[in-house]
Write a protein that holds these residues in place. Structure first.
Motif, PDB file in Angstrom:
ATOM      1  N   ALA A  29      -9.167  -9.275 -22.356  1.00  0.00           N
ATOM      2  CA  ALA A  29      -9.023  -8.277 -23.411  1.00  0.00           C
ATOM      3  C   ALA A  29     -10.326  -8.189 -24.193  1.00  0.00           C
ATOM      4  CB  ALA A  29      -7.867  -8.650 -24.334  1.00  0.00           C
ATOM      5  N   SER A  30     -10.636  -7.023 -24.693  1.00  0.00           N
ATOM      6  CA  SER A  30     -11.850  -6.839 -25.484  1.00  0.00           C
ATOM      7  C   SER A  30     -11.525  -6.034 -26.726  1.00  0.00           C
ATOM      8  CB  SER A  30     -12.933  -6.136 -24.653  1.00  0.00           C
ATOM      9  OG  SER A  30     -12.456  -4.895 -24.156  1.00  0.00           O
ATOM     10  N   TYR A  31     -12.388  -6.154 -27.721  1.00  0.00           N
ATOM     11  CA  TYR A  31     -12.138  -5.428 -28.956  1.00  0.00           C
ATOM     12  C   TYR A  31     -13.458  -5.077 -29.624  1.00  0.00           C
ATOM     13  CZ  TYR A  31     -12.743 -10.202 -30.741  1.00  0.00           C
ATOM     14  OH  TYR A  31     -13.228 -11.455 -30.998  1.00  0.00           O
ATOM     15  N   SER A  32     -13.448  -3.938 -30.301  1.00  0.00           N
ATOM     16  CA  SER A  32     -14.629  -3.467 -31.009  1.00  0.00           C
ATOM     17  C   SER A  32     -14.760  -4.224 -32.320  1.00  0.00           C
ATOM     18  CB  SER A  32     -14.518  -1.960 -31.271  1.00  0.00           C
ATOM     19  OG  SER A  32     -15.633  -1.489 -31.986  1.00  0.00           O
ATOM     20  N   VAL A  33     -15.982  -4.627 -32.661  1.00  0.00           N
ATOM     21  CA  VAL A  33     -16.173  -5.420 -33.874  1.00  0.00           C
ATOM     22  C   VAL A  33     -16.992  -4.706 -34.935  1.00  0.00           C
ATOM     23  CG1 VAL A  33     -15.911  -7.626 -32.718  1.00  0.00           C
ATOM     24  CG2 VAL A  33     -18.171  -6.589 -32.850  1.00  0.00           C
ATOM     25  N   ASP A 102      -9.861   0.649 -35.558  1.00  0.00           N
ATOM     26  CA  ASP A 102      -9.723  -0.476 -34.635  1.00  0.00           C
ATOM     27  C   ASP A 102      -9.702   0.053 -33.202  1.00  0.00           C
ATOM     28  OD1 ASP A 102      -9.055  -3.417 -34.124  1.00  0.00           O
ATOM     29  OD2 ASP A 102      -7.438  -2.393 -33.065  1.00  0.00           O
ATOM     30  N   VAL A 103     -10.420  -0.647 -32.324  1.00  0.00           N
ATOM     31  CA  VAL A 103     -10.426  -0.319 -30.900  1.00  0.00           C
ATOM     32  C   VAL A 103     -10.295  -1.620 -30.126  1.00  0.00           C
ATOM     33  CG1 VAL A 103     -11.713   0.677 -28.974  1.00  0.00           C
ATOM     34  CG2 VAL A 103     -11.938   1.685 -31.251  1.00  0.00           C
ATOM     35  N   HIS A 104      -9.344  -1.703 -29.234  1.00  0.00           N
ATOM     36  CA  HIS A 104      -9.282  -2.863 -28.344  1.00  0.00           C
ATOM     37  C   HIS A 104      -8.691  -2.426 -27.003  1.00  0.00           C
ATOM     38  CE1 HIS A 104      -5.243  -2.925 -30.243  1.00  0.00           C
ATOM     39  NE2 HIS A 104      -4.819  -3.478 -29.115  1.00  0.00           N
ATOM     40  N   ALA A 105      -8.937  -3.232 -25.999  1.00  0.00           N
ATOM     41  CA  ALA A 105      -8.474  -2.894 -24.649  1.00  0.00           C
ATOM     42  C   ALA A 105      -7.817  -4.114 -24.024  1.00  0.00           C
ATOM     43  CB  ALA A 105      -9.649  -2.424 -23.787  1.00  0.00           C
ATOM     44  N   ARG A 106      -6.777  -3.853 -23.262  1.00  0.00           N
ATOM     45  CA  ARG A 106      -6.138  -4.914 -22.481  1.00  0.00           C
ATOM     46  C   ARG A 106      -5.364  -4.271 -21.332  1.00  0.00           C
ATOM     47  NH1 ARG A 106      -2.902  -4.762 -27.223  1.00  0.00           N
ATOM     48  NH2 ARG A 106      -0.713  -4.201 -26.813  1.00  0.00           N
TER      49      ARG A 106
END
Length: 218
Positions: A29-33, A102-106
């Protein structure tokens, strides 16, 4: 307190999104910081993201577009710049002056959370997004009003209705067909629309079934 709406939407495998691409490349999983706007050379947005565990992009996804900028022990921050005009999910939302928070991916899906000032703007944003990303799904809505429960806030996508079904519903509503007592009966609404009473019933039944399905399923 304001009457804004916080919305989270999910888009399956959006093309050209480095955050989603990193998730697909590593299985993490990744997320924008962070995010910053660059007004130079026509403008652009610089973003950074991290992976949720110790996975690294290595040579799989590191490109001229995505670079490693900082290491936090076992984790790293990656940076990329998206030029305006690509109409990626974030830019589609920002075009309506709705900040992405918020942006994240999984699991090959991108989740984007943003603030809309009202339901009408939210409808416009979702409609625009769905035109480019048909897989879009509204995951969660939260109204900022202190006395409003997010459990009672339901997004009804008018795109689920055909143009004719929407016209029939609007005409019936405007003529008072749904009021008690009725200001217009089915025959009068059908005459206004230039259709038979049985056709009116078919359109109303189909439209109400779609709307009730959305409301009762939440």
């Amino acid at each position: 307190m304001g009457e804004g709406i916080r919305a989270e939407v999910r888009i399956e495998s959006p093309d050209g999104c480095p955050v989603a691409g990193a998730t697909e490349a590593t299985g993490s999983a990744s997320y924008s910081v962070s995010k910053s706007v660059n007004p130079v050379d026509g403008g652009g947005v610089t973003e950074e993201f991290m992976l949720d565990d110790e996975a690294t992009l290595d040579d799989v996804a590191l490109t001229d577009e995505v670079t490693e900028v900082f290491a936090y022990g076992s984790k790293s921050a990656y940076r990329f710049q998206r030029e305006l005009g690509r109409f990626c999910p974030c830019e589609c939302i920002e075009r309506f002056d709705c900040p992405v928070v918020d942006v994240h991916a999984r699991e090959e899906s991108l989740f984007v959370t943003f603030h809309a000032p009202d339901m009408e703007t939210l409808q416009d944003v979702v409609g625009d997004l769905r035109g480019t990303y048909p897989s879009l799904d509204v995951q969660r809505l939260l109204r900022s009003e202190g006395d409003a429960s997010d459990e009672n806030l339901i997004f009804v996508d008018r795109g689920e209705l055909t143009a004719r079904q929407q016209e029939v519903l609007e005409t019936a509503h405007e003529m008072g067909y749904f009021e008690h007592p009725k200001r217009a009966n089915g025959g009068e609404v059908a005459d206004e629309l230039g259709i038979s009473r049985s056709t009116l019933s078919e359109h109303l039944s189909a439209a109400q079934s779609k709307l009730l399905g959305t409301i009762l399923a939440n």
